[in-house]
Scaffold this active site. Structure first.
Site, PDB file in Angstrom:
ATOM      1  N   TYR A   1       0.844  -1.211   0.000  1.00  0.00           N
ATOM      2  CA  TYR A   1       0.000   0.000   0.000  1.00  0.00           C
ATOM      3  C   TYR A   1       0.878   1.261   0.000  1.00  0.00           C
ATOM      4  CZ  TYR A   1      -3.792   3.145   1.475  1.00  0.00           C
ATOM      5  OH  TYR A   1      -4.718   4.168   1.559  1.00  0.00           O
TER       6      TYR A   1
ATOM      7  N   LYS B   1       1.055   4.175  -2.903  1.00  0.00           N
ATOM      8  CA  LYS B   1       0.686   5.568  -2.632  1.00  0.00           C
ATOM      9  C   LYS B   1       1.876   6.518  -2.792  1.00  0.00           C
ATOM     10  CE  LYS B   1      -3.678   4.878  -1.807  1.00  0.00           C
ATOM     11  NZ  LYS B   1      -4.693   5.458  -2.705  1.00  0.00           N
TER      12      LYS B   1
HETATM   13  P1  NAP Z   1     -13.468   2.283   0.726  1.00  0.00           P
HETATM   14  O1  NAP Z   1     -14.502   2.811   1.650  1.00  0.00           O
HETATM   15  O2  NAP Z   1     -12.954   0.896   0.905  1.00  0.00           O
HETATM   16  O3  NAP Z   1     -14.030   2.440  -0.778  1.00  0.00           O
HETATM   17  C1  NAP Z   1     -13.218   2.054  -1.854  1.00  0.00           C
HETATM   18  C2  NAP Z   1     -13.882   2.446  -3.154  1.00  0.00           C
HETATM   19  O4  NAP Z   1     -12.996   2.063  -4.208  1.00  0.00           O
HETATM   20  C3  NAP Z   1     -15.195   1.727  -3.380  1.00  0.00           C
HETATM   21  O5  NAP Z   1     -16.104   2.616  -3.997  1.00  0.00           O
HETATM   22  C4  NAP Z   1     -14.817   0.586  -4.333  1.00  0.00           C
HETATM   23  O6  NAP Z   1     -15.846   0.234  -5.241  1.00  0.00           O
HETATM   24  C5  NAP Z   1     -13.697   1.251  -5.132  1.00  0.00           C
HETATM   25  N1  NAP Z   1     -12.796   0.273  -5.737  1.00  0.00           N
HETATM   26  C6  NAP Z   1     -11.983  -0.614  -5.120  1.00  0.00           C
HETATM   27  N2  NAP Z   1     -11.325  -1.354  -6.038  1.00  0.00           N
HETATM   28  C7  NAP Z   1     -11.742  -0.909  -7.260  1.00  0.00           C
HETATM   29  C8  NAP Z   1     -11.437  -1.260  -8.594  1.00  0.00           C
HETATM   30  N3  NAP Z   1     -10.558  -2.232  -8.894  1.00  0.00           N
HETATM   31  N4  NAP Z   1     -12.067  -0.600  -9.589  1.00  0.00           N
HETATM   32  C9  NAP Z   1     -12.956   0.378  -9.314  1.00  0.00           C
HETATM   33  N5  NAP Z   1     -13.292   0.758  -8.073  1.00  0.00           N
HETATM   34  C10 NAP Z   1     -12.694   0.121  -7.062  1.00  0.00           C
HETATM   35  O7  NAP Z   1     -12.167   3.208   0.721  1.00  0.00           O
HETATM   36  P2  NAP Z   1     -11.968   4.734   1.195  1.00  0.00           P
HETATM   37  O8  NAP Z   1     -11.531   4.705   2.582  1.00  0.00           O
HETATM   38  O9  NAP Z   1     -13.112   5.563   0.766  1.00  0.00           O
HETATM   39  O10 NAP Z   1     -10.674   5.100   0.321  1.00  0.00           O
HETATM   40  C11 NAP Z   1     -10.726   5.858  -0.868  1.00  0.00           C
HETATM   41  C12 NAP Z   1      -9.319   6.250  -1.266  1.00  0.00           C
HETATM   42  O11 NAP Z   1      -8.718   7.001  -0.218  1.00  0.00           O
HETATM   43  C13 NAP Z   1      -8.392   5.038  -1.496  1.00  0.00           C
HETATM   44  O12 NAP Z   1      -7.516   5.313  -2.565  1.00  0.00           O
HETATM   45  C14 NAP Z   1      -7.626   4.952  -0.196  1.00  0.00           C
HETATM   46  O13 NAP Z   1      -6.382   4.322  -0.353  1.00  0.00           O
HETATM   47  C15 NAP Z   1      -7.484   6.417   0.158  1.00  0.00           C
HETATM   48  N6  NAP Z   1      -7.230   6.648   1.585  1.00  0.00           N
HETATM   49  C16 NAP Z   1      -8.141   6.304   2.531  1.00  0.00           C
HETATM   50  C17 NAP Z   1      -7.859   6.537   3.863  1.00  0.00           C
HETATM   51  C18 NAP Z   1      -8.813   6.222   4.968  1.00  0.00           C
HETATM   52  O14 NAP Z   1      -8.442   6.399   6.143  1.00  0.00           O
HETATM   53  N7  NAP Z   1     -10.023   5.760   4.701  1.00  0.00           N
HETATM   54  C19 NAP Z   1      -6.628   7.118   4.230  1.00  0.00           C
HETATM   55  C20 NAP Z   1      -5.728   7.442   3.236  1.00  0.00           C
HETATM   56  C21 NAP Z   1      -6.039   7.213   1.910  1.00  0.00           C
HETATM   57  P3  NAP Z   1     -16.838  -1.059  -5.034  1.00  0.00           P
HETATM   58  O15 NAP Z   1     -17.319  -1.033  -3.615  1.00  0.00           O
HETATM   59  O16 NAP Z   1     -17.925  -0.790  -6.051  1.00  0.00           O
HETATM   60  O17 NAP Z   1     -16.042  -2.274  -5.371  1.00  0.00           O
END
Ligand code: NAP
Length: 248
Positions: free
Chosen positions: A156, A160
């Site tokens: 990861y 990133k």
């Molecule tokens: P999340 O709640 O797990 O949601 C992930 C989203 O990505 C879902 O809509 C999922 O779609 C989609 N997705 C996953 N694999 C995919 C693929 N192969 N093709 C198309 N869509 C895909 O994650 P989140 O926390 O909102 O994170 C969003 C972004 O922010 C990510 O890049 C993550 O690394 C980054 N981020 C998050 C955090 C945090 O604390 N949450 C911190 C730093 C960075 P489906 O459900 O339709 O499969």
């Protein structure tokens, strides 16, 4: 004031979490919305309905972000459906955490292709159109883990960190054509991705966050709106940490 009125914005992975919040925030500010999902079809339909009520055009596309050809076709479909693209938010992402010695090649590849290669694929395809328009704003979602690293998250963190290096290069290469490319590095944001963590771990992390709380998806969306809009028109190649001060 509608900050992105009549812009066409694509947000990848918007069926849940941060992507969903970004899609709603851009729509509330006047942008037409194209967004992708992979497995959460019902949630994608619900979001379409919610955005329609805001009076802008919206379309959900099923697209596997890790697949180069799917991403290329996605951009072509958006041009067919919306006639242009102004804002590209690469948000789709996954984790497959494990200690290095236990990490499988499959989990390495899956995270790198979903989080990093996806960004190359959509930016490459959309840039063809951005260059003709001589405008475009790209917002790539990285993570503070891509800056500081983390045990158990080598795949990861590498993906990133890659997003940051890629985005800075794109900003330099495409800046002369009026195209901006910036990165948001969220800290710990309350979504399905982080809800999976044990409570004990969460309590421990909060002690290191100066603002003493986890972030909300809408707080990432507010930064994405700023970077998508003309409020940030002289900003490119930057990484904005939205992390409650954790990396200060
Ligand atoms: P999340 O709640 O797990 O949601 C992930 C989203 O990505 C879902 O809509 C999922 O779609 C989609 N997705 C996953 N694999 C995919 C693929 N192969 N093709 C198309 N869509 C895909 O994650 P989140 O926390 O909102 O994170 C969003 C972004 O922010 C990510 O890049 C993550 O690394 C980054 N981020 C998050 C955090 C945090 O604390 N949450 C911190 C730093 C960075 P489906 O459900 O339709 O499969």
């Amino acid at each position: 004031m509608y900050l992105v009125k009549d812009k066409i914005s694509l947000i990848t992975g918007a069926s849940r979490g941060i992507g969903r919040a970004i899609a709603l925030k851009l729509a509330e500010n006047g942008s037409h919305i194209a967004f992708t999902y992979l497995s959460s079809e019902q949630k994608a339909k619900n979001l379409e309905e919610e955005i329609k009520k805001l009076g802008v055009k919206v379309k959900a596309y099923k697209c596997d972000a890790s697949n180069f050809d799917d991403c290329t076709q996605l951009i072509d479909s958006i041009i067919k459906d919306f006639e242009r693209i102004d804002v590209l938010v690469n948000n789709a992402g996954i984790t497959r955490d494990n200690l290095l010695l236990r990490m499988s090649e499959e989990d390495w590849d899956k995270v790198i292709t979903t989080n990093l290669k996806s960004t190359f694929s959509t930016v490459k395809a959309a840039s063809k159109y951005f260059m003709k328009q001589r405008s475009g704003s790209i917002v790539n979602i990285s993570s503070i883990i891509g800056i500081k690293g983390n045990g158990g998250q080598a795949n990861y963190a590498a993906s990133k960190a890659g997003v940051i290096g890629f985005s800075k290069s794109v900003a330099i290469e495409l800046g002369p054509r009026g195209i901006r490319c910036n990165v948001i590095a969220p800290g710990w944001i309350e979504t399905d991705m982080t809800n999976a963590l044990p409570d004990k771990y969460k309590d421990e992390i909060i002690k290191y966050i100066p603002l003493r709380r986890v972030g909300k998806p809408k707080e990432i969306a507010e930064c994405a709106l700023f970077l998508a809009s003309n409020l940030s028109q002289y900003i490119t190649g930057q990484v904005i940490k939205v992390d409650g001060g954790i990396l200060t």
